[in-house]
Design a protein around this motif. Structure first.
Motif, mmCIF file in Angstrom:
data_model
loop_
_atom_site.group_PDB
_atom_site.id
_atom_site.type_symbol
_atom_site.label_atom_id
_atom_site.label_comp_id
_atom_site.label_asym_id
_atom_site.label_seq_id
_atom_site.Cartn_x
_atom_site.Cartn_y
_atom_site.Cartn_z
ATOM 1 N N ARG A 6 21.127 -4.910 -27.417
ATOM 2 C CA ARG A 6 19.738 -5.251 -27.154
ATOM 3 C C ARG A 6 19.303 -6.311 -28.172
ATOM 4 O O ARG A 6 19.936 -6.509 -29.197
ATOM 5 N N ASP A 7 18.196 -6.971 -27.900
ATOM 6 C CA ASP A 7 17.638 -7.916 -28.862
ATOM 7 C C ASP A 7 17.050 -7.170 -30.053
ATOM 8 O O ASP A 7 16.635 -6.011 -29.946
ATOM 9 N N GLY A 8 16.987 -7.872 -31.175
ATOM 10 C CA GLY A 8 16.383 -7.287 -32.362
ATOM 11 C C GLY A 8 17.375 -6.513 -33.194
ATOM 12 O O GLY A 8 18.582 -6.452 -32.908
ATOM 13 N N GLU A 15 18.502 5.496 -20.836
ATOM 14 C CA GLU A 15 19.106 4.200 -21.160
ATOM 15 C C GLU A 15 18.124 3.317 -21.912
ATOM 16 O O GLU A 15 18.485 2.666 -22.898
ATOM 17 N N ALA A 16 16.881 3.289 -21.451
ATOM 18 C CA ALA A 16 15.885 2.453 -22.113
ATOM 19 C C ALA A 16 15.681 2.877 -23.562
ATOM 20 O O ALA A 16 15.468 2.028 -24.443
ATOM 21 N N ALA A 17 15.754 4.179 -23.802
ATOM 22 C CA ALA A 17 15.551 4.702 -25.152
ATOM 23 C C ALA A 17 16.860 4.879 -25.911
ATOM 24 O O ALA A 17 16.833 5.324 -27.070
ATOM 25 N N GLY A 73 26.971 -10.776 -21.615
ATOM 26 C CA GLY A 73 27.844 -10.531 -20.464
ATOM 27 C C GLY A 73 28.681 -9.288 -20.612
ATOM 28 O O GLY A 73 29.023 -8.637 -19.618
ATOM 29 N N THR A 74 29.029 -8.906 -21.844
ATOM 30 C CA THR A 74 29.857 -7.723 -22.059
ATOM 31 C C THR A 74 29.113 -6.429 -21.792
ATOM 32 O O THR A 74 29.729 -5.376 -21.679
ATOM 33 N N ASN A 75 27.764 -6.475 -21.698
ATOM 34 C CA ASN A 75 27.021 -5.270 -21.317
ATOM 35 C C ASN A 75 27.383 -4.824 -19.905
ATOM 36 O O ASN A 75 27.481 -3.625 -19.622
ATOM 37 N N GLN A 76 27.553 -5.789 -19.015
ATOM 38 C CA GLN A 76 27.938 -5.508 -17.630
ATOM 39 C C GLN A 76 28.797 -6.672 -17.122
ATOM 40 O O GLN A 76 28.293 -7.592 -16.472
ATOM 41 N N PRO A 77 30.083 -6.647 -17.410
ATOM 42 C CA PRO A 77 30.942 -7.784 -17.026
ATOM 43 C C PRO A 77 31.040 -8.015 -15.529
ATOM 44 O O PRO A 77 31.467 -9.097 -15.105
ATOM 45 N N ASN A 78 30.671 -7.025 -14.721
ATOM 46 C CA ASN A 78 30.776 -7.184 -13.271
ATOM 47 C C ASN A 78 29.587 -7.914 -12.660
ATOM 48 O O ASN A 78 29.622 -8.270 -11.482
ATOM 49 N N LYS A 79 28.556 -8.181 -13.427
ATOM 50 C CA LYS A 79 27.370 -8.817 -12.869
ATOM 51 C C LYS A 79 27.560 -10.328 -12.789
ATOM 52 O O LYS A 79 28.226 -10.945 -13.611
ATOM 53 N N SER A 105 22.222 -10.472 -2.359
ATOM 54 C CA SER A 105 21.417 -9.356 -2.849
ATOM 55 C C SER A 105 22.071 -8.663 -4.029
ATOM 56 O O SER A 105 21.428 -7.857 -4.712
ATOM 57 N N GLU A 106 23.335 -8.952 -4.294
ATOM 58 C CA GLU A 106 24.045 -8.355 -5.420
ATOM 59 C C GLU A 106 23.826 -9.134 -6.720
ATOM 60 O O GLU A 106 24.298 -8.719 -7.778
ATOM 61 N N SER A 107 23.138 -10.258 -6.650
ATOM 62 C CA SER A 107 22.949 -11.106 -7.825
ATOM 63 C C SER A 107 22.124 -10.375 -8.882
ATOM 64 O O SER A 107 21.013 -9.928 -8.609
ATOM 65 N N ARG A 108 22.685 -10.254 -10.088
ATOM 66 C CA ARG A 108 22.009 -9.555 -11.174
ATOM 67 C C ARG A 108 22.405 -10.172 -12.518
ATOM 68 O O ARG A 108 23.540 -10.600 -12.709
ATOM 69 N N LEU A 109 21.465 -10.161 -13.448
ATOM 70 C CA LEU A 109 21.798 -10.432 -14.840
ATOM 71 C C LEU A 109 22.421 -9.178 -15.446
ATOM 72 O O LEU A 109 22.078 -8.056 -15.058
ATOM 73 N N PRO A 110 23.326 -9.320 -16.417
ATOM 74 C CA PRO A 110 23.753 -8.145 -17.173
ATOM 75 C C PRO A 110 22.537 -7.489 -17.835
ATOM 76 O O PRO A 110 21.529 -8.155 -18.123
ATOM 77 N N SER A 111 22.615 -6.208 -18.071
ATOM 78 C CA SER A 111 21.472 -5.498 -18.648
ATOM 79 C C SER A 111 21.060 -6.121 -19.980
ATOM 80 O O SER A 111 21.894 -6.474 -20.803
ATOM 81 N N TYR A 112 19.769 -6.319 -20.136
ATOM 82 C CA TYR A 112 19.133 -6.837 -21.344
ATOM 83 C C TYR A 112 19.519 -8.282 -21.659
ATOM 84 O O TYR A 112 19.325 -8.759 -22.775
#
Length: 921
Positions: free
Chosen positions: A555-557, A594-596, A661-667, A674-681
């Motif tokens: 995550r950032d920060g 996950e958020a926390a 990208g390593t958070n979700q390498p499949n994204k 419709s499958e287009s997504r950024l990796p989480s965060y």
């Protein structure tokens, strides 16, 4: 006409003078002189007479610039360089005479002069991997038109035979350690009978001896996946031309100045830039029409049906005239068409001739567009998602949805409809062609068996996948809780074996969330190893995994759980998560957790087999017997899987070049899908370095024998990294793809996608700094903290190491600091500013007051340095590199106090502590 006019003019002039000359009147003399002069002009203009007309002759020969004492350039990564002429032959003059003769209308004799010369041009210090594109006077030309030989600068290269033929055997240096090229008998006529100004695209990844210190994909990667899997002639080695009526034709697969097909051009680049690769996965796509398996046709499609290519588009007996074209959006096809059978055969034969181990990899692309009117089996929606993932193909209603036929005879029937009735006996191979005589249907078995037969017609392949990522399908249960698709796949594997014979490796490419088992989320506590009957089948030789398992939870920060690792790029952090972290040690039980970052440990109190629930625990899955759990109870009898019996191949492996990208390498990002997504965060920025660090972690982990044991059953490693196919190398040649977006509409996806083209020869910043230090004789240094990618960097002058490093330090934002006798290179981290109390400052008696303020330089005032450039020829989009000024930790010398927010934004205050004012902390 000039004869008449000048004759009259001469007579008039002579008449005005009067008198005689040698018995002739001056009028006659004037007419004679004028006529003679006019005739000469007429001959020149009108081509009459027998005087010689000379064309192309030069009075002096000039060559491109060269000077003694010039430095040999040092190149890092991929650069366009001009080079230095280090040898030239005498120029050769050729004369071609035409015309002449006698008669009433004699033609002039025409002499056409042409020249040629041989040149040797030094490019840079070796060793390079290849010379790519070539420019003459700024225009890209085909290297094959130049009779060019490239010497890569090895320590054992031999003298050039042309130079030896001119200078004498034994009198020519080999220029070992210098990359150079020889242009033999360069024809100068196309360049105006002069040597043009050449420049060359040079590729020089990190030296091989740096591989132990820094991961370099150019040396490490041994297998690639060849995409896009579409394009009617994208795999053809033969030029193909479309025709649309008399006199109107254009090339279908010649889109570069190389003079070769796109496939040949891209394959040559792959072979040169990744010299250690030996395995290639050949992707070929058909199109699925529906997410409901019983209604889903799987069919080849062309891009258009209006005109025919010189190699007629035919796939599985279907011609362009009978086929339906690929769906379009905004007037353009959403995908390229299925490669023609002829082009697939050519590609397989070409790669076999190169000695590559080819794995055939069938791929289903779903073609639903918006407002498709197809009921969604995963919801109550009246439309299916746009261009969905093939892993979502399921029953008429997905398991868990109201009215689902899962666990019933109807599920068996729907699965049977999807597979169809084609058999191996329905395919005949003759004269390199495949014919089909089975049921008139476009179902899955026909798709797979057609390509098994086509691979045999092409001369064979090393391996064959019977499917890929059919995640929802393989989890379908029929009557008696039998996994219906798994049983169908076993029968299909047997038919493929009957066609291809015993020597071809056969497997299935499972999704990383699919290969290890099925845990229905229905409260039953069931645990199934649903693919075990397939993995254990005698027709299956390897366990295929499309491996996109996450390696980070960044995550950032500085407040998130993983911040103690310092940076997402830390190789130790990523490597620890190959067999650790999420999916191994813990999981998130809800989006809120996950958020926390509230992690739930993965345990198994009942039977002490936590690996059963770990999708990352490949080792324990491979080494142990598998006992299913029905209603949560561990069954006495193990499944058919025999531990350590078959190798694991990563049939896909990769990470997008995007922030986190390593958070979700499949994204991935594709606006059409419709499958287009950024990796989480992720913030969505391009990040080539994270892609490199992902591969480094994977290769380091599985390259360790302690993590990758050898099987006593077959004598090979558990995970065969020689058959890890990194996603992806594009058959469309870089940089024409992605830059030619009028031709290839997905070019914009490249920038933050999974592509290796244009990236594999880039250098890590650490490797470039390491090489500069070692060259300067500085051996006590530390580059472990350096992060970033150097796409291209050249040092053209003889200079000290500091001068060579300065541009890199400014662009990438790092400093060199002496730490206990070690030259340590540190990134300017941009962390939060630290407030230092006045009482914590040391007093200086030499100055008035406690704090002195000085204004720093322009560079020091920049909290972030934005560097934008476009590679020569416009080959790249604007590149944005970021650097943040340093904030030293507790130390004994003055340092800046930066005012930078938690995302590294903002600018430093420009304040500096007074001399002697040091942190006491």
């Amino acid at each position: 006409m000039a004869t008449v006019l000048l004759s009259a003019a001469g007579a008039a002039l002579g008449g005005s003078i009067g008198g005689t000359v040698a018995g002739l009147s001056k009028v006659a003399v004037g007419r004679l002189v004028g006529a003679t002069l006019g005739r000469a002009i007429d001959q020149r203009i009108m081509g009459q007479g027998s005087d010689v007309v000379e064309s192309g002759r030069v009075d002096r020969f000039r060559i491109t610039g060269a000077a003694e004492g010039n430095a040999i350039a040092r190149v890092h990564g991929q650069m366009r360089v001009g080079g230095q002429v280090i040898w030239a032959s005498r120029f050769s003059e050729s004369v071609l005479t035409s015309g002449g003769g006698k008669g009433l209308s004699p033609q002039p004799s025409v002499r056409e002069y042409s020249y040629s010369v041989s040149l040797a041009i030094a490019l840079c210090e070796g060793e390079i991997t290849r010379v790519g594109r070539v420019w003459a006077d700024g225009m890209e030309i085909s290297p094959d038109d130049l009779n060019m030989r490239v010497y890569t600068g090895t320590r054992d290269q031999l003298p050039d035979p042309k130079i030896e033929a001119v200078e004498g055997t034994g009198r020519v240096p080999a220029y070992r350690g210098t990359a150079y090229l020889v242009l033999e008998d360069l024809q100068l006529e196309p360049f105006g009978n002069r040597v043009p100004q050449f420049s060359f695209e040079v590729f020089r990844p990190a030296p091989v001896d740096q591989q132990d210190a820094q991961f370099e994909p150019a040396h490490a990667v041994r297998g690639v996946a060849l995409i896009p899997g579409t394009g009617e002639y994208s795999l053809s080695t033969t030029p193909v031309y479309y025709r649309n009526g008399p006199g109107e034709s254009w090339a279908a697969n010649l889109n570069t100045p190389s003079g070769k097909t796109d496939f040949e051009t891209s394959l040559e680049a792959l072979d040169a830039e990744m010299p250690n690769y030996a395995a290639v996965s050949l992707i070929v796509s058909w199109f699925g029409s529906d997410l409901r398996c019983a209604a889903c046709d799987v069919q080849p499609r062309p891009e258009q049906t209006d005109f025919e290519g010189s190699m007629p588009w035919r796939v599985a007996g279907l011609g362009g005239a009978e086929a339906s074209a690929v769906a379009t959006s905004e007037g353009r096809p959403v995908y390229g068409g299925t490669p023609s059978d002829g082009s697939v055969i050519e590609a397989i034969r070409r790669m076999n001739d190169m000695g590559k181990n080819v794995t055939f990899y069938p791929f289903i692309l779903m073609e639903q567009l918006a407002d498709n009117g197809l009921p969604d089996p995963w919801s109550d929606a009246s439309d299916q998602p746009v261009l969905p993932w093939r892993g979502r193909i399921t029953l008429s209603k997905a398991p868990g949805q109201p009215g689902s036929p899962d666990r019933s005879a109807q599920a068996d029937s729907e699965v049977a409809d999807f597979f169809g009735a084609a058999s191996a006996a329905d395919f005949e191979i003759a004269n390199g062609q495949v014919s089909y005589s089975g049921p008139a249907e476009w179902r899955y078995r026909r798709f797979i068996l057609h390509y098994a037969a086509l691979c045999k017609a092409a001369g064979g392949v090393g391996a064959f996948c019977i499917g890929s990522e059919m995640r929802a399908l393989t989890q379908i249960r029929g009557a008696g809780d039998v996994f219906a698709v798994v049983e169908q796949m076993r029968g299909l594997a047997a038919d493929v074996r009957a066609i291809l014979g015993p020597d071809v490796k056969i497997g299935y490419a499972a999704d990383w969330s699919e290969y290890f088992g099925y845990h229905p989320q229905d409260g039953s506590g069931d645990v199934y190893f649903h693919l075990d009957p397939l993995w254990a089948d005698d027709a299956i030789d390897f366990v295929g995994i499309d491996n996109y398992m996450p390696l980070s939870d960044w995550r950032d920060g500085d407040a998130h759980a993983d911040a103690v690792w310092g940076t997402i790029y830390n190789p130790a952090y990523l490597k620890a998560n190959v067999a650790g972290g999420e999916g191994y040690d813990w999981f998130y039980h809800s989006p809120e957790a996950e958020a926390a970052q509230i992690c739930t440990p993965i345990t198994d109190g009942a039977y002490d087999e936590p690996w059963v629930f770990r999708h990352k625990d490949i080792r324990n899955w491979w080494m142990n017997e598998h006992h299913e759990r029905i209603g949560g109870v561990r069954q006495e009898t193990p499944t058919a899987w025999k531990p350590q019996s078959k190798p694991i191949w990563f049939t896909e492996l990769g990470c997008a070049a995007i922030d986190k990208g390593t958070n979700q390498p499949n994204k991935f990002l594709d606006p059409k899908s419709s499958e287009s997504r950024l990796p989480s965060y992720s913030n969505g920025r391009r990040d080539d370095f994270i892609q490199r660090q992902y591969l480094r972690a994977i290769y380091d982990h599985w390259g360790d024998p302690a993590q990758n044991p050898v099987s006593p059953e077959y004598g090979g490693p558990m995970v065969d990294m020689a058959r890890a196919h990194v996603w992806a190398w594009d058959a469309r040649p870089f940089p024409h793809f992605p830059n030619n977006r009028e031709l290839w509409s997905d070019g914009d996806n490249y920038r933050r996608g999974h592509w290796l083209n244009g990236r594999v020869s880039n250098r890590s910043l650490a490797s470039v700094v390491r090489e500069i230090c070692e060259r300067a004789g500085v051996l006590a240094f530390d580059v472990d903290d350096l992060r970033g990618v150097v796409r291209g960097f050249a040092i053209g002058e003889v200079a000290d190491a500091r001068t060579a490093l300065q541009p890199l330090m400014l662009q990438h934002g790092f400093d060199a600091v002496d730490r206990e006798g070690v030259l340590t290179f540190m990134m300017r981290d941009g962390r939060d500013a630290i407030a230092i109390a006045r009482d914590d400052l040391a007093m200086s008696g030499d100055l008035d007051g406690v704090v002195s303020r000085t204004r720093g330089s322009e560079a020091d005032m920049s909290g972030r340095v934005q560097v934008g450039f476009v590679q020569a020829g416009g080959d790249y989009d604007m590149i944005s590199e970021e650097a943040v000024l340093p904030r030293d930790d507790a130390c004994s010398h003055p340092h800046r106090i930066a005012a930078i927010d938690d995302k590294g934004r903002g600018a430093p205050s420009g304040r500096t502590l007074v001399d002697g004012g040091a942190c006491r902390a």
